[in-house]
Write a protein that holds these residues in place. Structure first.
Motif, short mmCIF file in Angstrom:
data_model
loop_
_atom_site.label_atom_id
_atom_site.label_comp_id
_atom_site.label_asym_id
_atom_site.label_seq_id
_atom_site.Cartn_x
_atom_site.Cartn_y
_atom_site.Cartn_z
N ALA A 55 0.84 -1.21 0.00
CA ALA A 55 0.00 0.00 0.00
C ALA A 55 0.87 1.26 0.00
CB ALA A 55 -0.94 -0.01 1.20
N LYS A 56 1.99 1.21 0.74
CA LYS A 56 2.93 2.35 0.77
C LYS A 56 3.55 2.58 -0.62
CE LYS A 56 4.45 2.32 5.56
NZ LYS A 56 5.37 1.63 6.46
N LEU A 57 3.96 1.46 -1.24
CA LEU A 57 4.54 1.55 -2.60
C LEU A 57 3.52 2.15 -3.57
CD1 LEU A 57 6.37 -1.76 -3.58
CD2 LEU A 57 7.36 0.50 -3.34
N PHE A 58 2.29 1.67 -3.46
CA PHE A 58 1.22 2.14 -4.35
C PHE A 58 1.02 3.64 -4.19
CE2 PHE A 58 -3.06 3.00 -5.78
CZ PHE A 58 -3.21 2.17 -6.88
N LYS A 59 1.00 4.09 -2.94
CA LYS A 59 0.79 5.53 -2.68
C LYS A 59 1.97 6.35 -3.19
CE LYS A 59 -0.77 9.00 0.47
NZ LYS A 59 -1.07 9.45 1.82
#
Length: 295
Positions: free
Chosen positions: A270-274
């Motif tokens: 989720a961090k990578l996606f953001k």
């Protein structure tokens, strides 16, 4: 193996003859019947849309492009394309398969050497000055005239298609300060094809470099030269693109999508996606479901 989210259409579908296995077609917008295809789809072929007059919008994988007069727009196999309104336009479309382009040519690199095809980092819409567009249109007319003949020849049509694509490449090269070397383009596209086969495995740069028989450093150099990004960034961007598609068009949870793409820590994913998109997966899902999905 992940289930396909989108219908893959062949050229026959675009002339409303789904069982027709034709490998080449050229049509003017004026004479085109609206094809019976989903608004959002993938092609198994290349498409070149030429626009003489009028303006339209095309969307490829969440990026919207304005298509202006005196321009060409390129769609490659496996890109997710959103079908747009074409009635007010003057121009047309050329559809051809890889096999048709390579007919009687053993060297597949010939197709890879064209910087504007299969390159998701190049702008798919190119506007030309009047003189260059006139030359391109003359070749398109020769192709069209050949295709209309009752004794039309595949060999002549293919030769004219090669001329057209070489003309386009020349225009692009003269507008570019430092054209990308053909060798770099070929290796980059081989890397991109491998990535298309293995992106769900979340592999490293060294995995792809080993497959291509080059060092990770050399693959990075090539990728940076072609796209301005490192190989790792290109690999990550492909995972994130698939995540966007899955968030938009399926009911999978963020955790399920992370697992499908071989990220087993969903909060890290989720961090990578953001970091890549500026939005959390949930915010992205809500916005895109509203925009693209039929309730």
């Amino acid at each position: 193996m992940m289930k396909e989210l989108f219908t893959h259409y062949n050229i026959g579908h675009f002339i409303n003859q789904p069982s027709n296995q034709t490998e080449f077609e050229i049509m003017q917008f004026d004479n085109m019947e609206e094809p019976n295809v989903d608004d959002i789809h993938k092609h198994t072929f290349y498409e070149i849309i030429w626009t003489e007059k009028g303006v339209s919008k095309q969307t490829i994988d969440y990026k919207e492009y304005e298509v202006l007069p005196n321009s060409l727009f390129f769609i490659s196999p496996n890109q997710v394309h959103q079908f747009e309104e074409w009635k007010p336009l003057k121009g047309g479309t050329i559809l051809f398969t890889e096999d048709f382009f390579l007919l009687n040519h053993n060297n597949k690199d010939k197709l890879f050497e064209l910087s504007f095809l299969d390159n998701f980092y190049a702008n798919p819409c190119i506007q030309f000055d009047k003189e260059n567009f006139r030359d391109i249109k003359q070749t398109i007319e020769l192709i069209s005239n050949e295709h209309k003949r009752h004794d039309k020849s595949e060999t002549i049509t293919q030769a004219l298609l090669h001329i057209l694509l070489a003309q386009i490449q020349r225009c692009i090269d003269t507008q570019t300060e430092k054209p990308i070397s053909k060798n770099y383009l070929v290796v980059f596209k081989q890397f991109k094809n491998l990535l298309e086969q293995h992106f769900t495995a979340n592999q490293t740069t060294s995995f792809f470099a080993n497959h291509l028989n080059i060092t990770s450093h050399h693959l990075n150099l090539i990728t940076k030269n072609v796209t301005g990004k490192t190989s790792s960034e290109v690999i990550r961007a492909r995972s994130i693109l698939e995540a966007k598609r899955l968030l938009t068009f399926t009911d999978f949870t963020v955790s399920e999508i992370a697992t499908q793409l071989n990220y087993f820590d969903s909060s890290y994913f989720a961090k990578l996606f953001k970091a890549e998109t500026g939005k959390t997966p949930i915010v992205f899902k809500n916005q895109m479901s509203e925009k693209y999905r039929i309730r």
